[in-house]
Design a protein around this motif. Sequence first.
Motif, mmCIF file in Angstrom:
data_model
loop_
_atom_site.group_PDB
_atom_site.id
_atom_site.type_symbol
_atom_site.label_atom_id
_atom_site.label_comp_id
_atom_site.label_asym_id
_atom_site.label_seq_id
_atom_site.Cartn_x
_atom_site.Cartn_y
_atom_site.Cartn_z
ATOM 1 N N THR A 1 -12.220 12.360 10.374
ATOM 2 C CA THR A 1 -13.226 12.070 9.596
ATOM 3 C C THR A 1 -14.264 13.233 9.371
ATOM 4 O O THR A 1 -14.025 14.216 10.294
ATOM 5 N N GLY A 2 -15.139 13.151 8.776
ATOM 6 C CA GLY A 2 -16.252 14.124 8.732
ATOM 7 C C GLY A 2 -16.780 14.366 9.973
ATOM 8 O O GLY A 2 -16.890 15.705 10.304
ATOM 9 N N ASP B 1 -3.950 -6.706 0.923
ATOM 10 C CA ASP B 1 -4.106 -5.508 0.075
ATOM 11 C C ASP B 1 -4.053 -6.147 -1.226
ATOM 12 O O ASP B 1 -4.845 -5.436 -1.945
ATOM 13 N N ALA C 1 -20.559 15.484 -5.144
ATOM 14 C CA ALA C 1 -19.364 16.516 -5.795
ATOM 15 C C ALA C 1 -18.922 15.923 -7.232
ATOM 16 O O ALA C 1 -18.763 16.657 -7.964
ATOM 17 N N LEU D 1 -18.060 8.178 3.211
ATOM 18 C CA LEU D 1 -18.654 9.664 2.670
ATOM 19 C C LEU D 1 -19.206 9.375 1.256
ATOM 20 O O LEU D 1 -19.117 10.589 0.417
ATOM 21 N N ILE E 1 -13.451 18.874 -4.242
ATOM 22 C CA ILE E 1 -14.108 18.925 -5.525
ATOM 23 C C ILE E 1 -15.464 19.636 -5.669
ATOM 24 O O ILE E 1 -15.839 20.127 -6.408
ATOM 25 N N LEU F 1 -6.593 12.595 -0.950
ATOM 26 C CA LEU F 1 -6.942 11.515 -0.761
ATOM 27 C C LEU F 1 -5.632 10.257 -0.520
ATOM 28 O O LEU F 1 -5.690 9.243 0.424
ATOM 29 N N PRO G 1 0.806 -1.130 0.073
ATOM 30 C CA PRO G 1 0.038 -0.098 -0.083
ATOM 31 C C PRO G 1 0.646 1.205 0.049
ATOM 32 O O PRO G 1 0.453 2.286 -0.534
ATOM 33 N N ALA H 1 -10.860 15.740 0.312
ATOM 34 C CA ALA H 1 -10.828 15.485 -1.030
ATOM 35 C C ALA H 1 -12.446 15.714 -1.743
ATOM 36 O O ALA H 1 -12.588 16.389 -2.643
ATOM 37 N N ALA H 2 -13.415 15.266 -0.926
ATOM 38 C CA ALA H 2 -14.833 15.277 -1.473
ATOM 39 C C ALA H 2 -15.049 17.174 -1.496
ATOM 40 O O ALA H 2 -15.617 17.395 -2.498
ATOM 41 N N VAL H 3 -14.967 17.617 -0.195
ATOM 42 C CA VAL H 3 -15.239 19.340 -0.367
ATOM 43 C C VAL H 3 -14.324 19.779 -1.506
ATOM 44 O O VAL H 3 -15.040 20.963 -1.923
ATOM 45 N N LEU I 1 -21.646 12.319 -0.155
ATOM 46 C CA LEU I 1 -20.771 13.689 -0.368
ATOM 47 C C LEU I 1 -20.029 13.580 -1.737
ATOM 48 O O LEU I 1 -19.881 14.564 -2.521
ATOM 49 N N PHE I 2 -19.378 12.284 -2.251
ATOM 50 C CA PHE I 2 -18.700 11.946 -3.251
ATOM 51 C C PHE I 2 -19.582 12.106 -4.541
ATOM 52 O O PHE I 2 -19.491 12.810 -5.624
ATOM 53 N N THR J 1 -10.126 11.924 3.264
ATOM 54 C CA THR J 1 -11.109 11.792 2.579
ATOM 55 C C THR J 1 -12.365 12.848 2.238
ATOM 56 O O THR J 1 -12.804 13.298 1.347
ATOM 57 N N PHE J 2 -12.530 13.328 3.507
ATOM 58 C CA PHE J 2 -13.519 14.527 3.560
ATOM 59 C C PHE J 2 -13.082 15.739 2.911
ATOM 60 O O PHE J 2 -13.791 16.306 1.928
#
Lengths: 173, 364
Positions: free
Chosen positions: A129-130, B4, B127, B120, A62, A50, A3, A58-60, B123-124, A55-56
């Motif tokens: 997180t959110g 993974d 968006a 989320l 965009i 990301l 990862p 990134a969404a906001v 939200l995505f 994550t939050f």
Amino acid sequence: MDPELATTIAFYVFALLAIAGSVGVVANKNPVASAMCLVATFVAVAGLYLTLSATFLAAVQILVYAGAIMVLFLFVIMLLNLSHETFEGISVRRTMGGAIAFAFIFISIGLLWGTGPKPGEAMSVRPGTGLEIGRTFLKDYVFPFEMASLLLLVAMIGAIVLARRPKLVGGDR
Amino acid sequence: MSNDTVYLIASLVKAVVIFLAGVHVVPILVILERRISAWVQFRIGPNRVGPLGLFQPLADLVKFISKEDFRPATASPMLFGLGPILTALPPFLVLAMIPLAPSIEIGGRQLALSVVDTDLGLLFVVALSSLSVYGLAIGGWSSDNKYSLLGGLRSSAQMVSYELALGLSALAVVAIAGSVSLPEIVAQQSQFIGFAENGRWAGWNVFAQPLAFILFLIAGFAETNRLPFDLPEAESELVGGYHTEYGGTKFALFFMGEYVAMLAISLMISILFLGGWHFPGDKAVIDWAVGLVGAEGAAISWVTALIGHLALLAKVGFFLFLFIQIRWTLPRFRYDQLMTLGWKVLLPLATANLLLTGAVVSWS
């Protein structure tokens, strides 16, 4: 696949995209193409968030920048139907400005080089997180948060007042 | 294989499957649209190619591919090509965020049945669906044609206006569910009508939020540029709007984007307001089906997912039918009516509804 390696690869892909996009913003002569490059930059930066598991954010990113603000930019550019920018030649002032900007970029890179976590390491820092971000905003920092939104509201009302014609012609709708 | 690697392979497989599913929904919707429109207008519709005319989309596809790839001489080549791509891409990205069934168990691991497993999701979805405006705007602008430009401008103004009502009505559901995660929003609607033991609403959100449901539906029509909100391509005023200058495969991409967006918004309505994969008496049906095939252990989750998926598809099918039916029934709005509806009716109603919901949720 490891990862950490995957994150590093993703980081470089998004970072290159972000840089290419921002170069495209200033290098393009066509304003609409510039605006689209800026959108690409915003999306790439969201991708960088990301890789940091934010994550939050990134969404906001965009949602707000790419989805709302840039649409309005594009709308205005298209409405004014701006033609291609012309190259107006080199002057002393422009050369000075360019030199200062470049010096600033190189000094910043020199100062920041090697500091901060590497792309893979940054994963270990887990941002909120959110839910956590919401709690922080609406409990601990509710006053500054509300003040910021008030400021935006004032700016919006100001813009409407400034843009409004003194008397609407035939506007009886 | 490490965890993974399994995760990576599973994600890739899911991405390919969802993409292909999205692509294959388009011809089905095309033939449905043409047959239903014929039915509404007392015509027969395409019935020549294949049995019952079912191969008509195939013939359409051949026509699209074999057409000349025309570009106006003054159009900007790169942006002109980018327009259709940017229209077709976001709906697929939205599809990737939507869970299609409850998660299944494979080899002792839980596998979420959405390509991207995030908490989320909503939200995505909001968006990414907001990005689809760029395709129409860029396509319209780069065509260098005043009708196309007007279509592009209309689409960007319309999308920005209706996005607000869409987001705010979805937020009312978030307030009830207490989460923006799509699987959790579905889990909250586990009963048809009723409250959970802790006194929170556990029925379908359409009963708790009828206003938000209607607002979301209307804004969804506007976001997908479907009639009565197809002002960006209004044939009677703008020739073809943003896609006036497009033909062949590029036009087909615009087409595909619209239909996949319809699919995505139907999925979202079903998940947010109609209990997703839940239906009245679903536990009994699942128990019966599990007994019928004699499933044990992990296989139970497979049966549950299959039944849930079919239930979700039924709801989605209903909304897709509604989309098509309304297109051929209602006349188009005038542009000022569209803006008035968006800003002076939908937005205040959605805001009031959200405030009221917030007050009730924090009170109880």
